[in-house]
Write a protein that holds these residues in place. Structure first.
Motif, short mmCIF file in Angstrom:
data_model
loop_
_atom_site.label_atom_id
_atom_site.label_comp_id
_atom_site.label_asym_id
_atom_site.label_seq_id
_atom_site.Cartn_x
_atom_site.Cartn_y
_atom_site.Cartn_z
N MET A 1 16.35 2.18 -7.54
CA MET A 1 15.85 1.63 -6.27
C MET A 1 14.37 1.27 -6.41
O MET A 1 13.56 2.12 -6.75
CB MET A 1 16.03 2.66 -5.15
CG MET A 1 15.49 2.19 -3.80
SD MET A 1 15.62 3.44 -2.49
CE MET A 1 17.40 3.54 -2.31
N PRO A 2 14.00 0.00 -6.16
CA PRO A 2 12.59 -0.38 -6.26
C PRO A 2 11.72 0.41 -5.28
O PRO A 2 12.11 0.64 -4.14
CB PRO A 2 12.62 -1.87 -5.88
CG PRO A 2 14.01 -2.32 -6.16
CD PRO A 2 14.88 -1.15 -5.87
N ARG A 3 10.55 0.83 -5.75
CA ARG A 3 9.61 1.59 -4.92
C ARG A 3 8.45 0.68 -4.54
O ARG A 3 7.81 0.05 -5.39
CB ARG A 3 9.09 2.83 -5.66
CG ARG A 3 10.17 3.85 -5.97
CD ARG A 3 9.56 5.08 -6.62
NE ARG A 3 8.89 5.94 -5.65
CZ ARG A 3 7.68 6.46 -5.82
NH1 ARG A 3 6.98 6.19 -6.89
NH2 ARG A 3 7.16 7.25 -4.88
N ILE A 4 8.16 0.64 -3.25
CA ILE A 4 7.10 -0.21 -2.71
C ILE A 4 6.01 0.67 -2.12
O ILE A 4 6.31 1.61 -1.37
CB ILE A 4 7.64 -1.14 -1.60
CG1 ILE A 4 8.98 -1.79 -2.03
CG2 ILE A 4 6.60 -2.18 -1.23
CD1 ILE A 4 8.91 -2.66 -3.23
N LEU A 5 4.76 0.37 -2.43
CA LEU A 5 3.64 1.10 -1.85
C LEU A 5 3.01 0.27 -0.74
O LEU A 5 2.56 -0.85 -0.96
CB LEU A 5 2.58 1.42 -2.92
CG LEU A 5 1.36 2.17 -2.40
CD1 LEU A 5 1.74 3.56 -1.90
CD2 LEU A 5 0.28 2.28 -3.48
N LEU A 6 3.00 0.84 0.47
CA LEU A 6 2.34 0.21 1.62
C LEU A 6 0.97 0.86 1.79
O LEU A 6 0.87 2.07 1.98
CB LEU A 6 3.17 0.40 2.89
CG LEU A 6 2.50 0.03 4.22
CD1 LEU A 6 2.26 -1.47 4.30
CD2 LEU A 6 3.34 0.51 5.40
N ILE A 7 -0.10 0.05 1.73
CA ILE A 7 -1.45 0.56 1.97
C ILE A 7 -1.92 -0.01 3.30
O ILE A 7 -2.32 -1.18 3.40
CB ILE A 7 -2.41 0.19 0.83
CG1 ILE A 7 -1.84 0.65 -0.52
CG2 ILE A 7 -3.79 0.82 1.06
CD1 ILE A 7 -2.70 0.29 -1.72
N ASP A 8 -1.82 0.81 4.35
CA ASP A 8 -2.10 0.38 5.72
C ASP A 8 -2.49 1.62 6.51
O ASP A 8 -1.83 2.65 6.42
CB ASP A 8 -0.85 -0.28 6.32
CG ASP A 8 -1.14 -1.01 7.63
OD1 ASP A 8 -1.81 -0.41 8.51
OD2 ASP A 8 -0.69 -2.15 7.78
N ASP A 9 -3.57 1.53 7.28
CA ASP A 9 -4.07 2.71 8.01
C ASP A 9 -3.35 2.94 9.34
O ASP A 9 -3.70 3.86 10.07
CB ASP A 9 -5.58 2.61 8.22
CG ASP A 9 -5.97 1.41 9.06
OD1 ASP A 9 -5.20 0.43 9.10
OD2 ASP A 9 -7.06 1.43 9.66
N ASP A 10 -2.34 2.11 9.64
CA ASP A 10 -1.55 2.31 10.85
C ASP A 10 -0.46 3.34 10.55
O ASP A 10 0.58 3.02 9.97
CB ASP A 10 -0.94 0.98 11.29
CG ASP A 10 -0.13 1.12 12.58
OD1 ASP A 10 -0.02 2.25 13.10
OD2 ASP A 10 0.38 0.09 13.07
N ARG A 33 -5.22 5.09 3.11
CA ARG A 33 -6.55 4.66 2.70
C ARG A 33 -6.48 4.01 1.32
O ARG A 33 -5.65 4.39 0.47
CB ARG A 33 -7.52 5.85 2.65
CG ARG A 33 -7.57 6.62 3.97
CD ARG A 33 -8.54 7.78 3.89
NE ARG A 33 -9.93 7.35 3.96
CZ ARG A 33 -10.54 7.05 5.11
NH1 ARG A 33 -9.89 7.15 6.25
NH2 ARG A 33 -11.79 6.66 5.11
N PRO A 34 -7.35 3.03 1.06
CA PRO A 34 -7.34 2.36 -0.24
C PRO A 34 -7.50 3.32 -1.42
O PRO A 34 -6.83 3.16 -2.44
CB PRO A 34 -8.54 1.41 -0.15
CG PRO A 34 -8.64 1.08 1.31
CD PRO A 34 -8.28 2.36 2.01
N SER A 35 -8.37 4.33 -1.29
CA SER A 35 -8.57 5.27 -2.39
C SER A 35 -7.27 6.01 -2.73
O SER A 35 -6.94 6.21 -3.90
CB SER A 35 -9.67 6.28 -2.04
OG SER A 35 -9.37 6.95 -0.82
N GLU A 36 -6.53 6.39 -1.68
CA GLU A 36 -5.24 7.05 -1.89
C GLU A 36 -4.25 6.10 -2.55
O GLU A 36 -3.50 6.47 -3.46
CB GLU A 36 -4.68 7.55 -0.56
CG GLU A 36 -3.32 8.24 -0.68
CD GLU A 36 -2.64 8.46 0.67
OE1 GLU A 36 -1.47 8.87 0.66
OE2 GLU A 36 -3.27 8.20 1.71
N GLY A 37 -4.25 4.85 -2.08
CA GLY A 37 -3.34 3.86 -2.64
C GLY A 37 -3.61 3.58 -4.10
O GLY A 37 -2.68 3.51 -4.92
N LEU A 38 -4.89 3.44 -4.47
CA LEU A 38 -5.25 3.19 -5.87
C LEU A 38 -4.84 4.35 -6.76
O LEU A 38 -4.38 4.16 -7.89
CB LEU A 38 -6.75 2.92 -5.98
CG LEU A 38 -7.22 1.56 -5.46
CD1 LEU A 38 -8.74 1.51 -5.42
CD2 LEU A 38 -6.67 0.42 -6.31
#
Length: 229
Positions: A1-10, A33-38
């Motif tokens: 199953m493809p895994r998608i990362l959503l970087i959004d503060d909502d 947060r961007p730092s968490e996403g990176l």
């Protein structure tokens, strides 16, 4: 199953969107947060990323630039204003597609399925060999005079499209239809940006020629014998 990362503060967006994505065989993980996403991207295991433009710490454009510094993972950007200039800037930074907010979840899924499908290997295709350039559709790699060239998913698709019919002129609208599917809005400026980026990365090999008022074509001759690599 493809895994998608959503970087959004909502915070309210992630859970219902993840439940919706599951219906289409996609797993969605949210970073606020961007730092968490990176950090999550550095750990690996994701097949695509969705970036909001309006973020704390840094905006989505800076985040896209940071991601592109070390990865060619497909990136879809969510633009609150939906302005053409936002999309042009995102393209210049290496984003693969855009969706203005508010968006329909089904359309976001369709965009992701398109970029994931483009990224998938094409089993059985041989390498395309030209003077100074080797394109491998299976491993999705490009070698320029023996050196590996890092291309984003969309950049690779543009080069592959032209390379499969060398010398044939492709109009801008035709290229956009081939690369982005029929659901994406057409911006001919987007093709010019993509071509400019690919040309820059392939230098000193002059691979793509412009035909005024017509479009673009691959300008290389087929190699006489297999290139090394």
């Amino acid at each position: 199953m493809p895994r998608i990362l959503l970087i959004d503060d909502d915070q309210a967006l992630g859970e219902p969107l993840a439940a919706y994505f599951q219906r289409f065989g996609l797993e969605l993980v949210q970073a606020l947060r961007p730092s968490e996403g990176l950090e999550r991207l550095r750990q690996g295991g994701f097949d695509a990323a969705i970036l909001d433009v309006m973020l704390p710490e840094q905006d989505g454009f800076a985040l896209c630039r940071a991601i592109r510094a070390g990865s060619d993972i497909p990136v879809v950007m969510l633009t609150a204003r939906g302005e053409v200039m936002d999309r042009v800037v995102g393209l210049e930074l290496g984003a693969d597609d855009y969706l203005p907010k508010p968006f329909e979840p089904r359309e976001l899924v369709a965009r992701l399925q398109t970029v994931l499908r483009r990224r998938g290997p094409r089993v059985g295709d041989g390498r395309l060999r030209f003077e100074g350039l080797v394109i491998d559709p299976v491993t999705r790699t490009v070698q320029r005079q023996g050196d590996v060239v890092e291309l984003t998913s969309t950049e690779f698709e543009l080069l592959l499209l032209l390379a499969r019919q060398p010398g044939r002129v492709f109009g801008r609208d035709e290229i956009l239809n081939e690369l982005r599917g029929h659901e994406a809005e057409l911006y001919t400026r987007a093709v010019d940006i993509l071509v400019s980026r690919v040309r820059r990365k392939l230098e000193p090999v002059a691979a793509i020629k412009t035909l005024r008022n017509a479009g673009y074509a691959l300008a290389l001759r087929a190699a006489e014998s297999p290139a090394h690599g």
